[in-house]
Design a protein around this motif. Structure first.
Motif, mmCIF file in Angstrom:
data_model
loop_
_atom_site.group_PDB
_atom_site.id
_atom_site.type_symbol
_atom_site.label_atom_id
_atom_site.label_comp_id
_atom_site.label_asym_id
_atom_site.label_seq_id
_atom_site.Cartn_x
_atom_site.Cartn_y
_atom_site.Cartn_z
ATOM 1 N N TYR A 242 0.678 6.688 -6.650
ATOM 2 C CA TYR A 242 -0.410 7.661 -6.788
ATOM 3 C C TYR A 242 0.122 9.086 -6.641
ATOM 4 N N LYS A 243 1.030 9.279 -5.679
ATOM 5 C CA LYS A 243 1.620 10.611 -5.498
ATOM 6 C C LYS A 243 2.376 11.030 -6.758
ATOM 7 N N THR A 244 3.155 10.105 -7.300
ATOM 8 C CA THR A 244 3.913 10.397 -8.516
ATOM 9 C C THR A 244 2.968 10.725 -9.668
ATOM 10 N N GLN A 245 1.899 9.934 -9.787
ATOM 11 C CA GLN A 245 0.923 10.195 -10.840
ATOM 12 C C GLN A 245 0.265 11.556 -10.649
ATOM 13 N N ALA A 246 -0.030 11.894 -9.419
ATOM 14 C CA ALA A 246 -0.647 13.190 -9.129
ATOM 15 C C ALA A 246 0.311 14.329 -9.485
ATOM 16 N N GLN A 247 1.603 14.148 -9.139
ATOM 17 C CA GLN A 247 2.599 15.170 -9.472
ATOM 18 C C GLN A 247 2.734 15.306 -10.990
ATOM 19 N N ASN A 248 2.758 14.159 -11.679
ATOM 20 C CA ASN A 248 2.852 14.196 -13.140
ATOM 21 C C ASN A 248 1.631 14.882 -13.740
ATOM 22 N N ALA A 249 0.468 14.572 -13.179
ATOM 23 C CA ALA A 249 -0.762 15.202 -13.675
ATOM 24 C C ALA A 249 -0.709 16.713 -13.452
ATOM 25 N N LYS B 113 0.830 -1.209 0.000
ATOM 26 C CA LYS B 113 0.000 0.000 0.000
ATOM 27 C C LYS B 113 0.864 1.258 0.000
ATOM 28 N N SER B 114 2.015 1.206 0.669
ATOM 29 C CA SER B 114 2.934 2.347 0.665
ATOM 30 C C SER B 114 3.477 2.588 -0.749
ATOM 31 N N LYS B 115 3.830 1.488 -1.427
ATOM 32 C CA LYS B 115 4.308 1.604 -2.811
ATOM 33 C C LYS B 115 3.205 2.158 -3.703
ATOM 34 N N GLN B 116 2.007 1.671 -3.502
ATOM 35 C CA GLN B 116 0.860 2.137 -4.276
ATOM 36 C C GLN B 116 0.623 3.630 -4.027
ATOM 37 N N LEU B 117 0.738 4.035 -2.760
ATOM 38 C CA LEU B 117 0.565 5.443 -2.412
ATOM 39 C C LEU B 117 1.628 6.292 -3.104
ATOM 40 N N GLU B 118 2.858 5.829 -3.116
ATOM 41 C CA GLU B 118 3.941 6.564 -3.789
ATOM 42 C C GLU B 118 3.651 6.682 -5.290
#
Length: 130
Positions: free
Chosen positions: A42-49, A35-40
């Motif tokens: 998601y964070k990366t995807q959000a930053q890219n977005a 879940k921590s990896k998944q959260l990271e």
């Protein structure tokens, strides 16, 4: 003896329970890591977005600037085309004036030649008379 066996059974049961808890803890740690990896991610995807959104806004801003610039260039081109037409008309007018002036010059030259010939004929007649 019975008490020892009972205690040993309790210890053995506690060891089993401890092992089961250890396995559950390990499993929970794996899930937490996942879940921590998944959260990271998601964070990366959000930053890219967010970066893509900013880049899109920049592209849109530049497109608007280019549109304004293009509109200004169209206006300038229209003015230049109008000026070109006026210059062409002026040039045509001047060409007509030059042609008329040449025709007038040619006519004057012919008149001078005719006058010179008349003077020469007149002088000849005066010379003959004398």
């Amino acid at each position: 003896d019975l008490q020892i066996q009972t205690l040993q059974a309790k210890v053995s049961g506690a060891d089993g329970a401890d092992e089961a808890l250890s396995q559950q803890i390990a499993k929970l740690r794996e899930e937490l890591d996942d879940k921590s990896k998944q959260l990271e991610q998601y964070k990366t995807q959000a930053q890219n977005a967010a970066r893509n959104s900013e880049a899109l806004e920049e592209v849109q801003r530049r497109a608007q600037q280019l549109e304004k610039s293009l509109e200004q260039e169209r206006g300038a081109r229209s003015v230049l085309e109008s000026d070109k037409r006026r210059l062409e008309e002026d040039k045509n007018g001047l060409t007509r004036e030059v042609a008329e002036a040449r025709a007038a010059t040619d006519l004057m030259q012919q008149q001078r030649e005719a006058l010179r010939q008349s003077e020469a004929a007149l002088h000849s007649e005066v010379d003959i008379s004398n």
